[in-house]
Scaffold this motif. Structure first.
Motif, PDB file in Angstrom:
ATOM      1  N   ASN A  12       0.826  -1.208   0.000  1.00  0.00           N
ATOM      2  CA  ASN A  12       0.000   0.000   0.000  1.00  0.00           C
ATOM      3  C   ASN A  12       0.865   1.265   0.000  1.00  0.00           C
ATOM      4  O   ASN A  12       0.732   2.136   0.860  1.00  0.00           O
ATOM      5  CB  ASN A  12      -0.941  -0.013   1.213  1.00  0.00           C
ATOM      6  N   VAL A  13       1.777   1.321  -0.959  1.00  0.00           N
ATOM      7  CA  VAL A  13       2.633   2.492  -1.142  1.00  0.00           C
ATOM      8  C   VAL A  13       2.818   2.704  -2.640  1.00  0.00           C
ATOM      9  O   VAL A  13       2.594   1.791  -3.438  1.00  0.00           O
ATOM     10  CB  VAL A  13       4.026   2.326  -0.482  1.00  0.00           C
ATOM     11  N   VAL A  14       3.226   3.919  -3.000  1.00  0.00           N
ATOM     12  CA  VAL A  14       3.599   4.211  -4.384  1.00  0.00           C
ATOM     13  C   VAL A  14       5.062   4.626  -4.378  1.00  0.00           C
ATOM     14  O   VAL A  14       5.424   5.630  -3.768  1.00  0.00           O
ATOM     15  CB  VAL A  14       2.731   5.338  -4.987  1.00  0.00           C
ATOM     16  N   LEU A  15       5.897   3.840  -5.045  1.00  0.00           N
ATOM     17  CA  LEU A  15       7.313   4.166  -5.170  1.00  0.00           C
ATOM     18  C   LEU A  15       7.503   4.947  -6.463  1.00  0.00           C
ATOM     19  O   LEU A  15       7.006   4.554  -7.515  1.00  0.00           O
ATOM     20  CB  LEU A  15       8.157   2.886  -5.194  1.00  0.00           C
ATOM     21  N   LEU A  16       8.246   6.055  -6.370  1.00  0.00           N
ATOM     22  CA  LEU A  16       8.516   6.899  -7.532  1.00  0.00           C
ATOM     23  C   LEU A  16      10.005   6.867  -7.851  1.00  0.00           C
ATOM     24  O   LEU A  16      10.833   6.668  -6.960  1.00  0.00           O
ATOM     25  CB  LEU A  16       8.072   8.336  -7.257  1.00  0.00           C
ATOM     26  N   PRO A  17      10.360   7.065  -9.120  1.00  0.00           N
ATOM     27  CA  PRO A  17      11.784   7.088  -9.477  1.00  0.00           C
ATOM     28  C   PRO A  17      12.560   8.107  -8.643  1.00  0.00           C
ATOM     29  O   PRO A  17      12.129   9.256  -8.487  1.00  0.00           O
ATOM     30  CB  PRO A  17      11.764   7.491 -10.959  1.00  0.00           C
ATOM     31  N   GLY A  18      13.685   7.664  -8.094  1.00  0.00           N
ATOM     32  CA  GLY A  18      14.530   8.544  -7.298  1.00  0.00           C
ATOM     33  C   GLY A  18      14.155   8.646  -5.837  1.00  0.00           C
ATOM     34  O   GLY A  18      14.900   9.225  -5.036  1.00  0.00           O
ATOM     35  N   ALA A  19      13.007   8.091  -5.448  1.00  0.00           N
ATOM     36  CA  ALA A  19      12.546   8.191  -4.055  1.00  0.00           C
ATOM     37  C   ALA A  19      13.067   7.012  -3.244  1.00  0.00           C
ATOM     38  O   ALA A  19      13.125   5.882  -3.727  1.00  0.00           O
ATOM     39  CB  ALA A  19      11.017   8.229  -3.998  1.00  0.00           C
ATOM     40  N   ASN A  20      13.433   7.285  -2.008  1.00  0.00           N
ATOM     41  CA  ASN A  20      13.859   6.225  -1.092  1.00  0.00           C
ATOM     42  C   ASN A  20      12.648   5.587  -0.422  1.00  0.00           C
ATOM     43  O   ASN A  20      11.683   6.284  -0.090  1.00  0.00           O
ATOM     44  CB  ASN A  20      14.784   6.781  -0.011  1.00  0.00           C
ATOM     45  N   LEU A  21      12.721   4.278  -0.218  1.00  0.00           N
ATOM     46  CA  LEU A  21      11.641   3.566   0.463  1.00  0.00           C
ATOM     47  C   LEU A  21      12.241   2.517   1.389  1.00  0.00           C
ATOM     48  O   LEU A  21      12.806   1.518   0.924  1.00  0.00           O
ATOM     49  CB  LEU A  21      10.710   2.890  -0.548  1.00  0.00           C
ATOM     50  N   PRO A  22      12.156   2.729   2.714  1.00  0.00           N
ATOM     51  CA  PRO A  22      12.601   1.683   3.642  1.00  0.00           C
ATOM     52  C   PRO A  22      11.538   0.589   3.740  1.00  0.00           C
ATOM     53  O   PRO A  22      10.340   0.873   3.727  1.00  0.00           O
ATOM     54  CB  PRO A  22      12.750   2.436   4.971  1.00  0.00           C
ATOM     55  N   CYS A  59       6.964   0.727 -10.227  1.00  0.00           N
ATOM     56  CA  CYS A  59       8.335   1.230 -10.352  1.00  0.00           C
ATOM     57  C   CYS A  59       9.277   0.178  -9.774  1.00  0.00           C
ATOM     58  O   CYS A  59       8.984  -0.415  -8.730  1.00  0.00           O
ATOM     59  CB  CYS A  59       8.473   2.554  -9.595  1.00  0.00           C
ATOM     60  N   THR A  60      10.380  -0.067 -10.467  1.00  0.00           N
ATOM     61  CA  THR A  60      11.347  -1.022  -9.925  1.00  0.00           C
ATOM     62  C   THR A  60      12.061  -0.413  -8.729  1.00  0.00           C
ATOM     63  O   THR A  60      12.239   0.807  -8.639  1.00  0.00           O
ATOM     64  CB  THR A  60      12.383  -1.452 -10.977  1.00  0.00           C
ATOM     65  N   ILE A  80      15.596   2.279  -3.489  1.00  0.00           N
ATOM     66  CA  ILE A  80      15.378   3.517  -4.232  1.00  0.00           C
ATOM     67  C   ILE A  80      14.643   3.181  -5.521  1.00  0.00           C
ATOM     68  O   ILE A  80      14.907   2.154  -6.155  1.00  0.00           O
ATOM     69  CB  ILE A  80      16.719   4.243  -4.519  1.00  0.00           C
ATOM     70  N   GLY A  81      13.677   4.020  -5.888  1.00  0.00           N
ATOM     71  CA  GLY A  81      12.914   3.813  -7.112  1.00  0.00           C
ATOM     72  C   GLY A  81      13.756   4.066  -8.343  1.00  0.00           C
ATOM     73  O   GLY A  81      14.525   5.027  -8.396  1.00  0.00           O
ATOM     74  N   ALA A 151       6.631  14.765  -5.622  1.00  0.00           N
ATOM     75  CA  ALA A 151       5.608  13.782  -5.234  1.00  0.00           C
ATOM     76  C   ALA A 151       6.183  12.709  -4.323  1.00  0.00           C
ATOM     77  O   ALA A 151       5.466  12.143  -3.497  1.00  0.00           O
ATOM     78  CB  ALA A 151       5.000  13.149  -6.482  1.00  0.00           C
ATOM     79  N   GLY A 152       7.482  12.426  -4.448  1.00  0.00           N
ATOM     80  CA  GLY A 152       8.091  11.412  -3.613  1.00  0.00           C
ATOM     81  C   GLY A 152       8.423  11.897  -2.216  1.00  0.00           C
ATOM     82  O   GLY A 152       8.561  11.096  -1.290  1.00  0.00           O
ATOM     83  N   THR A 153       8.563  13.214  -2.053  1.00  0.00           N
ATOM     84  CA  THR A 153       8.950  13.775  -0.754  1.00  0.00           C
ATOM     85  C   THR A 153       7.749  14.154   0.102  1.00  0.00           C
ATOM     86  O   THR A 153       7.758  13.945   1.324  1.00  0.00           O
ATOM     87  CB  THR A 153       9.836  15.028  -0.959  1.00  0.00           C
ATOM     88  N   LEU A 154       6.714  14.700  -0.526  1.00  0.00           N
ATOM     89  CA  LEU A 154       5.550  15.162   0.235  1.00  0.00           C
ATOM     90  C   LEU A 154       4.587  13.999   0.505  1.00  0.00           C
ATOM     91  O   LEU A 154       4.435  13.101  -0.332  1.00  0.00           O
ATOM     92  CB  LEU A 154       4.812  16.260  -0.532  1.00  0.00           C
ATOM     93  N   PRO A 155       3.914  14.001   1.666  1.00  0.00           N
ATOM     94  CA  PRO A 155       2.974  12.922   2.009  1.00  0.00           C
ATOM     95  C   PRO A 155       1.623  13.100   1.306  1.00  0.00           C
ATOM     96  O   PRO A 155       0.590  13.305   1.932  1.00  0.00           O
ATOM     97  CB  PRO A 155       2.836  13.060   3.532  1.00  0.00           C
TER      98      PRO A 155
END
Length: 206
Positions: A12-22, A59-60, A80-81, A151-155
């Motif tokens: 239940n998340v959206v990963l975007l290119p360049g965004a970090n995701l733990p 996104c990979t 990272i996306g 879009a990757g930084t803001l909630p």
């Protein structure tokens, strides 16, 4: 060359290119997936999971660090996306969901400079209101990656983030974000004003 068939991780998340995701990896099938990706230096696909199914555009994710390993083989990883993709065919969990994918390239015209300036101003304002700090990640960001950074930084709402991921033009993404943030910023300002009033009242009682 990225592979055409990749393991998929619906969440239940959206990963975007360049965004970090733990991510905290605990299910055995995903622990195996992460081990394989680490050994092969390969990526896996993140897809937004919704009550009615999974999104077809994702996104990979590249694993950039294993932050913590637990005695029972659970692990915390930082990803990272990288590359947006569309699922052409889903292969059911056996034990892992996989997909035949097409990688998506941007097309269309570059962003309008005036729209880009408006987006930067709105991003700075919203970031400061939400995090009580000025954004420090703008410098050096290529103009064709600005929308994903914002879009990757803001909630933002997940379905809005999904829309941004699915658009294939930076100009379209920036225009959509400007409209979203123009509507969102007044609500953030109102919430901040209420928070400050509540804080002020509290201090006044002491």
């Amino acid at each position: 060359m990225r592979p055409e068939r990749i393991p998929l991780f619906p969440l239940n998340v959206v990963l975007l290119p360049g965004a970090n995701l733990p991510l905290h990896i605990f299910e055995p099938r995903y622990r195996e997936m992460v081990k394989d990706c680490l050994q092969q230096k390969s990526e896996f696909g993140m897809l937004l999971s919704m009550p009615k199914g999974v999104a077809r555009v994702g996104c990979t994710a590249e694993i950039i660090e294993v932050v913590n390993r637990y005695p029972d083989d659970r692990m915390d990883i930082l990803t990272i996306g990288r590359a947006p993709f569309r699922v052409v065919e889903l292969f059911p969990d056996n034990p892992l969901l996989e997909g035949q994918v097409d990688y998506l390239e941007d097309r269309g015209s570059p962003a309008n400079p005036s729209v880009q300036r408006a987006l930067v101003e709105l991003y700075e304002a919203c970031h400061t209101l939400i995090y009580d700090d000025y954004p420090k990640n703008l410098q050096g960001t290529p103009t064709d990656e600005l929308s994903f950074l914002v879009a990757g930084t803001l909630p933002m709402d997940l379905l809005w983030k999904q829309q941004i991921l699915e658009l294939r033009s930076e100009s379209d993404r920036q225009e959509r974000l400007v409209a979203y943030l123009r509507e969102w910023a007044p609500h953030l300002q109102k919430s901040e004003a209420m928070r400050q009033r509540a804080g002020g009242n509290g201090h006044g009682l002491n």
